[in-house]
Design an enzyme around this catalytic site. Structure first.
Site, PDB file in Angstrom:
ATOM      1  CD  GLU A 102      -1.307  -2.277   2.203  1.00  0.00           C
ATOM      2  OE1 GLU A 102      -2.071  -2.811   3.017  1.00  0.00           O
ATOM      3  OE2 GLU A 102      -0.106  -2.593   2.067  1.00  0.00           O
ATOM      4  CG  ASP A 132      21.992 -35.403  -6.809  1.00  0.00           C
ATOM      5  OD1 ASP A 132      22.459 -36.498  -7.153  1.00  0.00           O
ATOM      6  OD2 ASP A 132      20.767 -35.180  -6.701  1.00  0.00           O
TER       7      ASP A 132
END
Length: 382
Positions: A54, A202
């Site tokens: 706002e 990984d």
């Protein structure tokens, strides 16, 4: 409320999406200011939650905010925090009407914003696209009401439900378009989580590497109960790209913890118990630290732990048109189901083709929506 109200609120919701992954611990709010049917300003929550949407929109609107209608996806705040109340700013700007998608359940707000505006003579309407707003603010609501982030489980799988071959090889099951969408998911979440098995196998970086979004990096979190992550890992060597947190249950591994901290990693020690209690403590700690939306990219064991706990709010499933075979690694882990009636059912919220791959974004079906939706009662330090 009119079709025009819905049109402007959809724009506000879309603007709020721009702040996903950057506004935490605050919600990603969107705001549109309209005067005489013309959009005069737009805004969304700033990085770290400030400035509020706002305030951004009102600054951009200037004098044109007087007599205008403001569309905002969450009730404007009415309390003093690190910024003044948005209600005061709206009143000072002289807006005539405020349309709010949903009330803010934060005890500091919770209807006070609406009451403040109405008392000052501003027309207020609440509930425009409320269901869409609740979905958009799911992470904020989960942290506030359930003491844990909203969790998205991301899985890249073959047609037969495998995430890797028998040897553990998983690069790459899906194609480039699917991997790009997965990187966008990282940018839209506050944190990305993997287990220690994935971190070791990984050696991932877990960053968002999309052009134009490299500045939007999630907190990279490793659930590493035995503290096996090495200082030589990519995560440890790339702390300059963004924070890395390791949550462990191995308080005795002081030298390893010190080595990781020397790399710039935050190491948090939690009591080591079975999956359920430890996972609850881990999620509660993330919530305490401000995380509202978490993307889980771990292997089958971590995915299974989250599914068993009922703490998966969205499932992002990438499926490649390949078959790996029964000796490959299954993505869901063991769930201990006794009959098909106990199977977890999901509702498709989004579906797309990404090259040759298929993408599904799913949420728990109503039949099981209550499972795991209760709050986490334990404190992170217990």
């Amino acid at each position: 409320m009119s079709a025009c109200d819905e049109r402007f609120m959809r724009l506000a919701l879309a603007l709020g999406e721009r702040a996903l992954g950057t506004s935490w611990p605050n919600p990603a709010v969107g705001c549109v200011i309209v005067r005489d049917g013309r959009i005069v300003a737009r805004g969304w929550t700033g990085p770290g939650g400030r400035p509020h949407a706002e305030a951004v929109a009102l600054t951009r609107a200037g004098a044109e905010a007087r007599g205008a209608t403001v569309y905002v996806t969450l009730e404007p705040c009415a309390h003093y925090g690190q910024t003044p109340p948005c209600c005061d700013a709206l009143l000072a700007a002289g807006v005539a009407r405020v349309v709010i998608a949903m009330l803010d359940p934060d005890p500091r707000v919770d209807g006070r914003g609406v009451a403040t505006l109405r008392k000052a003579g501003v027309a207020v309407d609440v509930g425009c696209l409320e269901e869409e707003a609740r979905r958009a603010h799911a992470g904020f609501l989960s942290r506030l009401q359930r003491n844990r982030p909203s969790v998205t489980l991301k899985v890249a799988t073959s047609l037969d439900g495998r995430i890797a071959t028998a040897s553990g090889a998983s690069r790459w099951i899906t194609g480039a378009a699917a991997r790009a969408r997965a990187h966008l998911l990282r940018a839209e979440h506050d944190a990305v989580i993997v287990g220690s098995g994935t971190a070791l196998a990984d050696d991932p970086e877990l960053t968002c590497r999309l052009p134009g979004l490299k500045g939007r990096q999630p907190i990279r979190v490793v659930f590493d109960r035995r503290l096996r992550l090495a200082p030589e890992s990519r995560l440890a060597r790339t702390t300059a790209l963004g924070p890395v947190w390791v949550l462990t249950g191995a308080p005795a591994a002081r030298e390893r913890a010190a080595a990781l901290r020397a790399c710039g990693i935050n190491v948090f020690e939690l009591a080591l118990e079975d999956d359920g209690p430890w996972l609850a403590r881990a999620l509660a700690l993330l919530a305490e630290r401000g995380i509202t939306r978490a993307l889980v990219e771990g292997g089958g064991r971590l995915a299974g732990a989250f599914l068993r706990s009922g703490w998966v709010d969205r499932l992002a499933l990438f499926q490649a048109p390949i078959v790996i075979g029964s000796d490959g690694l299954a993505w869901a882990g063991e769930l201990g189901l006794g009959s098909p009636e106990q199977a977890m059912r999901w509702t498709v919220r989004e579906e797309a083709r990404l090259g040759e791959d298929r993408f599904l974004l799913l949420e728990p079906s109503e039949a099981r929506a209550g499972r795991g939706r209760e709050g986490i009662a334990c404190s992170p330090g217990s």
